[in-house]
Design an enzyme around this catalytic site. Structure first.
Site, short mmCIF file in Angstrom:
data_model
loop_
_atom_site.label_atom_id
_atom_site.label_comp_id
_atom_site.label_asym_id
_atom_site.label_seq_id
_atom_site.Cartn_x
_atom_site.Cartn_y
_atom_site.Cartn_z
N SER A 94 6.10 57.75 -96.75
CA SER A 94 6.72 56.50 -96.32
C SER A 94 7.82 56.13 -97.29
O SER A 94 7.57 56.07 -98.50
CB SER A 94 5.70 55.37 -96.33
OG SER A 94 4.62 55.65 -95.48
N GLU B 119 9.06 51.96 -100.83
CA GLU B 119 7.74 52.35 -101.30
C GLU B 119 7.91 53.48 -102.31
O GLU B 119 7.10 53.65 -103.21
CB GLU B 119 6.92 52.81 -100.08
CG GLU B 119 5.43 52.86 -100.29
CD GLU B 119 4.94 54.27 -100.55
OE1 GLU B 119 3.78 54.43 -100.90
OE2 GLU B 119 5.73 55.22 -100.43
N ARG C 297 -0.02 49.11 -102.49
CA ARG C 297 0.87 50.07 -103.19
C ARG C 297 1.36 49.49 -104.52
O ARG C 297 2.51 49.70 -104.91
CB ARG C 297 2.08 50.44 -102.34
CG ARG C 297 1.77 51.10 -101.03
CD ARG C 297 1.17 52.49 -101.22
NE ARG C 297 1.14 53.22 -99.97
CZ ARG C 297 0.19 53.13 -99.04
NH1 ARG C 297 -0.85 52.34 -99.24
NH2 ARG C 297 0.25 53.83 -97.93
N1 EPU Z 1 5.28 52.93 -85.39
C1 EPU Z 1 6.49 52.89 -84.70
N2 EPU Z 1 7.35 53.94 -84.84
C2 EPU Z 1 7.06 55.03 -85.59
C3 EPU Z 1 5.81 55.09 -86.27
C4 EPU Z 1 4.94 54.01 -86.15
O1 EPU Z 1 6.79 51.92 -84.00
O2 EPU Z 1 7.91 55.93 -85.68
C5 EPU Z 1 4.38 51.75 -85.30
C6 EPU Z 1 3.25 51.91 -84.32
O3 EPU Z 1 3.04 50.66 -83.72
C7 EPU Z 1 2.06 52.24 -85.19
C8 EPU Z 1 2.37 51.46 -86.44
O4 EPU Z 1 3.79 51.53 -86.57
O5 EPU Z 1 0.89 51.83 -84.59
C9 EPU Z 1 1.70 51.97 -87.69
O6 EPU Z 1 2.05 53.34 -87.88
P1 EPU Z 1 1.11 54.32 -88.72
O7 EPU Z 1 -0.28 54.15 -88.30
O8 EPU Z 1 1.70 55.67 -88.65
O9 EPU Z 1 1.15 53.75 -90.17
P2 EPU Z 1 2.31 53.11 -91.07
O10 EPU Z 1 2.04 51.65 -91.19
O11 EPU Z 1 3.63 53.52 -90.56
C10 EPU Z 1 0.93 53.33 -93.30
C11 EPU Z 1 1.13 53.92 -94.66
C12 EPU Z 1 0.95 55.42 -94.62
C13 EPU Z 1 -0.46 55.73 -94.12
C14 EPU Z 1 -0.62 55.09 -92.73
C15 EPU Z 1 -2.02 55.26 -92.18
C16 EPU Z 1 2.65 52.47 -95.85
C17 EPU Z 1 4.01 52.29 -96.41
N3 EPU Z 1 2.44 53.58 -95.17
O12 EPU Z 1 1.99 53.82 -92.47
O13 EPU Z 1 1.06 55.91 -95.95
O14 EPU Z 1 -0.69 57.12 -94.04
O15 EPU Z 1 -0.36 53.67 -92.80
O16 EPU Z 1 -2.90 54.39 -92.84
O17 EPU Z 1 1.79 51.61 -96.02
C18 EPU Z 1 2.63 56.70 -97.56
O18 EPU Z 1 2.34 55.71 -98.22
O19 EPU Z 1 3.48 57.54 -97.94
C19 EPU Z 1 1.99 56.88 -96.27
C20 EPU Z 1 2.29 57.89 -95.46
#
Ligand code: EPU
Length: 339
Positions: free
Chosen positions: A237, A332, A164
């Protein structure tokens, strides 16, 4: 060109939070962009160039000129049979670009389906999802220097891409180089990136898997987890996923054996959503701002949120995560104005 005074920015940001700009200008050609940059009436005013407004929080009035490109062109500039280079103007809606690639059987952008925003911002923010980042398909970024008017093309290697992050967010570059077009390199050769959890199941059918099927699955996952931009205001995010040292991670793992993690440049990446959820903040609200119950990394505007509500919730999340896990979260979202 469209020019508005005391413009309501909630109309052009996906958070839909009240804030105004002294001047809001939407240009329809590069000539009009130059007119704006050279206009004596705006000289000396703070300036800000925005894209789809999907990653922005204005904390108050922006007493200056907000610019936005309404140029929406996608042009094939090179096609060697294996790779296709598309020049995409900054104002093209990101998902329209992804759909174009999928419709034209071009591989590389499909995992980035349904991300709100515009092409220009993808090159600044290095948007990413499901194991792919914009930098993986960016060939070069065309810019105009807002102070000298000079055009400059940055090859992807010069853009300092990271998680990012890019050179366009760094001091000396931010606000100076306006992205006018991005050249993306797509492939005609069939290949998919299916390592990310929920996409793995598609790998079993990879011999007859289509771009459309991957796009549809990504859209389905995002629709289930993330607020629909037209229904519930948010900026996606709100925080970045923090990267900690191996030592720090070992300590955390000892205390919280189920903590999820991913290898990352410079250490171990921990999902901020997990940290937030494990401080008990899921669903916590201040005024109209709420920690989204389906994805704790997102702050939503349940209707009447003010920037102050979001800022208070942001502060509380940061404090709670720091107190419990000793990790400082960074936003972010681009926060414009005083915190
Ligand atoms: N999780 C929780 N609680 C929640 C949601 C998630 O504990 O409420 C944990 C779970 O263990 C899950 C892990 O977090 O496996 C990862 O969650 P998720 O796959 O939803 O991805 P993220 O790391 O929360 C990132 C990006 C997203 C992108 C997703 C998928 C960032 C800041 N965010 O989210 O990007 O869509 O991965 O690749 O890196 C954005 O940048 O606006 C965005 C939505």
């Amino acid at each position: 060109m469209k020019i508005f005074h005391d413009f309501d920015l909630s109309r052009v940001t996906t958070f839909h939070i009240p804030a105004t700009a002294r001047i809001y200008a939407e240009y329809e050609s590069i000539g009009e962009l130059y007119m704006l940059l050279n206009a004596p009436e705006y000289a000396g005013m703070p300036r800000l160039h925005i894209g789809g407004g999907s990653n922005l929080l204005f904390t108050g009035r922006f007493d200056g000129l907000v610019m936005h490109s309404a140029i929406k062109e996608i042009t094939v500039i090179d096609d060697n049979g294996r790779q296709v280079y598309l020049k995409v103007s900054a104002g093209v809606n990101w998902d329209d670009f992804v759909r174009y690639c999928v419709d034209h059987e071009l591989y590389g952008a499909e995992n980035l389906s349904y991300i709100p925003g515009e092409a220009g911002a993808s090159a600044v923010q290095n948007v990413g999802a499901y194991g792919v980042e914009a930098k993986d398909i960016i060939d070069s970024v065309h810019t105009v220097d807002s102070s000298t008017g000079e055009t400059r093309v940055f090859k992807a290697e010069e853009c300092g891409y990271g998680y990012r992050n890019s050179i366009f967010k760094q001091a000396g570059y931010a606000g100076r180089h306006i992205v006018t077009d991005v050249v993306y390199r797509l492939s005609r050769e069939k290949h998919f990136t299916l390592d990310y959890g929920p996409l793995k199941e598609l790998a079993d059918h990879s011999s007859n898997l289509t771009l459309k099927a991957v796009r549809d699955r990504v859209i389905e996952i995002r629709r289930n987890k993330l607020p629909k931009p037209d229904e519930l205001g948010s900026a996606g995010s709100f925080f970045k996923n923090p990267v900690v040292s191996t030592e720090k991670f070992e300590q955390l793992k000892a205390d919280y054996p189920s903590i999820p993690s991913y290898p990352a440049d410079g250490g171990i990446k921990i999902p901020a959503a997990w940290l937030i959820e494990n401080t008990g903040m899921k669903g916590r609200s201040i005024g109209g701002a709420q920690v989204y119950t389906k994805q704790c990394l997102v702050i939503v505007n349940t209707g009447n949120a003010t920037a102050a509500d979001v800022v208070s919730l942001y502060g509380e999340i940061k404090e709670k995560v720091a107190a419990k896990f000793g990790i400082t979260l960074s936003p972010e979202v681009n926060i414009i104005g005083r915190l």
